[in-house]
Design a protein around this motif. Structure first.
Motif, mmCIF file in Angstrom:
data_model
loop_
_atom_site.group_PDB
_atom_site.id
_atom_site.type_symbol
_atom_site.label_atom_id
_atom_site.label_comp_id
_atom_site.label_asym_id
_atom_site.label_seq_id
_atom_site.Cartn_x
_atom_site.Cartn_y
_atom_site.Cartn_z
ATOM 1 N N VAL A 50 2.775 0.960 -3.677
ATOM 2 C CA VAL A 50 2.240 -0.382 -2.836
ATOM 3 C C VAL A 50 1.719 -0.176 -1.541
ATOM 4 C CG1 VAL A 50 2.779 -2.578 -2.006
ATOM 5 C CG2 VAL A 50 3.856 -1.772 -4.081
ATOM 6 N N ILE A 51 1.873 0.787 -0.841
ATOM 7 C CA ILE A 51 1.064 1.278 0.446
ATOM 8 C C ILE A 51 -0.192 1.611 0.414
ATOM 9 C CG2 ILE A 51 3.340 1.674 1.772
ATOM 10 C CD1 ILE A 51 2.755 4.535 1.723
ATOM 11 N N GLN A 52 -0.582 2.218 -1.120
ATOM 12 C CA GLN A 52 -1.790 2.556 -1.284
ATOM 13 C C GLN A 52 -2.720 1.051 -1.473
ATOM 14 O OE1 GLN A 52 -1.694 4.443 -4.864
ATOM 15 N NE2 GLN A 52 -0.378 5.987 -4.388
ATOM 16 N N PHE A 53 -2.155 0.088 -1.471
ATOM 17 C CA PHE A 53 -2.960 -1.213 -1.395
ATOM 18 C C PHE A 53 -3.630 -1.196 -0.102
ATOM 19 C CE2 PHE A 53 -3.195 -5.805 -0.833
ATOM 20 C CZ PHE A 53 -4.244 -6.006 -1.777
ATOM 21 N N GLY A 54 -2.853 -0.893 0.965
ATOM 22 C CA GLY A 54 -3.462 -0.988 2.349
ATOM 23 C C GLY A 54 -4.725 0.047 2.297
ATOM 24 N N ALA A 55 -4.659 0.998 1.731
ATOM 25 C CA ALA A 55 -5.973 2.091 1.676
ATOM 26 C C ALA A 55 -7.053 1.130 1.034
ATOM 27 C CB ALA A 55 -5.590 3.254 1.273
ATOM 28 N N ILE A 56 -6.688 0.541 -0.115
ATOM 29 C CA ILE A 56 -7.595 -0.167 -1.020
ATOM 30 C C ILE A 56 -8.373 -1.235 -0.021
ATOM 31 C CG2 ILE A 56 -8.071 -1.655 -3.087
ATOM 32 C CD1 ILE A 56 -7.405 1.475 -3.144
ATOM 33 N N LEU A 57 -7.567 -2.048 0.826
ATOM 34 C CA LEU A 57 -8.217 -3.023 1.545
ATOM 35 C C LEU A 57 -9.313 -2.442 2.425
ATOM 36 C CD1 LEU A 57 -4.926 -5.203 2.667
ATOM 37 C CD2 LEU A 57 -6.821 -5.649 0.906
ATOM 38 N N ALA A 58 -9.135 -1.190 2.979
ATOM 39 C CA ALA A 58 -10.235 -0.449 3.670
ATOM 40 C C ALA A 58 -11.681 -0.601 3.113
ATOM 41 C CB ALA A 58 -9.810 0.845 4.142
ATOM 42 N N VAL A 59 -11.287 -0.238 1.702
ATOM 43 C CA VAL A 59 -12.608 -0.141 0.674
ATOM 44 C C VAL A 59 -13.257 -1.606 0.823
ATOM 45 C CG1 VAL A 59 -13.601 0.240 -1.337
ATOM 46 C CG2 VAL A 59 -11.834 1.806 -0.627
ATOM 47 N N ILE A 60 -12.306 -2.558 0.527
ATOM 48 C CA ILE A 60 -12.979 -3.879 0.330
ATOM 49 C C ILE A 60 -13.539 -4.479 1.840
ATOM 50 C CG2 ILE A 60 -11.990 -6.382 0.147
ATOM 51 C CD1 ILE A 60 -9.891 -5.110 -1.644
ATOM 52 N N LEU A 61 -12.948 -3.982 3.042
ATOM 53 C CA LEU A 61 -13.514 -4.439 4.251
ATOM 54 C C LEU A 61 -14.913 -3.730 4.359
ATOM 55 C CD1 LEU A 61 -13.207 -5.771 7.009
ATOM 56 C CD2 LEU A 61 -12.170 -3.539 7.728
#
Length: 272
Positions: A50-61
């Motif tokens: 689930v902490i990988q979701f934090g990294a995915i938010l970086a792409v979205i931003l």
């Protein structure tokens, strides 16, 4: 408090490795052998994904305007963005079809240092071989618009390989894209975009499984999960920007050598 510090360390590792072709899951598995949180196994199985979701938010931003069709000024540009999303979904389908049925089995049997070390080395060698093979060969897919639905599906088939820990989701997709004839920059960007639905889906799956098993979240666990995700997000922003700049003037052989070196060190530690 100690678990929150450890979660931050794991978040740093996740943010650094999620988009580099060196396997974030493999690195987290290895780091977790040393940095052990005092949480139950079920929580850790969920936390590490689930902490990988934090990294995915970086792409979205970073790519919000590029990936948001409603921000485009013309209908043509809006349609092009919708088509890009459609290609991303096509590329994700193989992982859904193959990955979902095998998810529990993979978690149970393949998250071991031996598997991680072996796949790190194997794909490290492949990166070097592929880069040597492609040396001085021009890429015929040089923009995201050049990616056809067939090409997207082929790249998605390569992403399926990443269900084995140590392979690297970005590494498998980038390798596949390079072999198909995609430029390094476009291959890297497309691997970023594939991560969005892939990791959002995995996060939902892991949290759902955790809750369906009758588990809940304590206040400390919420802080651990939040800390790991936020740190992962912040570090991933730096890693993404660095990687995009790196691939404009370098190939991926350095990552191949790194994988071989790390995998060899892990094997030596296991057997000696």
């Amino acid at each position: 408090m100690l678990d929150i510090i450890k979660a931050a360390i794991i978040g740093i590792v996740e943010g650094l490795t999620e988009f580099l072709p060196i396997s974030s899951t493999g690195h987290i598995d290895l780091v977790s052998q040393v940095v052990k949180l005092s949480q139950g196994r079920e929580f850790m199985d969920m936390f590490e994904y689930v902490i990988q979701f934090g990294a995915i938010l970086a792409v979205i931003l970073l790519y919000f305007n590029k990936l948001n069709p409603f921000s485009k000024p013309t209908v043509k540009e809006q349609n092009a963005t919708w088509q890009l999303w459609a290609k991303v979904i096509v590329a994700v389908l193989p992982s859904v079809v193959v990955g979902l049925p095998l998810n529990d089995w993979m978690d149970k049997h393949l998250h071991t240092p031996l598997v991680v070390a072996t796949t790190l080395i194997v794909y490290g060698v492949l990166f070097i071989i592929v880069e040597n093979y492609l040396k001085n060969k021009p890429s015929h897919i040089t923009t995201l618009a050049d990616i056809t639905y067939q090409t997207a599906l082929l790249i998605g088939l390569f992403q399926v390989l990443s269900i084995v820990p140590g392979t690297s989701r970005s590494g498998a997709t980038i390798l596949g894209a390079l072999l198909i004839g995609t430029s390094r920059y476009v291959a890297t960007e497309f691997s970023f975009f594939l991560a969005i639905p892939t990791m959002v889906g995995v996060s939902i799956l892991k949290i759902g499984k955790y809750l369906l098993q009758g588990n809940g979240f304590t206040g400390e666990q919420c802080m651990v999960l939040l800390t790991g995700s936020v740190v992962s997000f912040l570090v991933a922003i730096v890693a993404i920007k660095w990687l995009l700049k790196f691939v404009q003037t370098h190939d991926f052989k350095a990552f191949g050598w790194y994988r071989i070196a790390l995998g060899t060190i892990v094997l030596l530690m296991m057997f000696l």
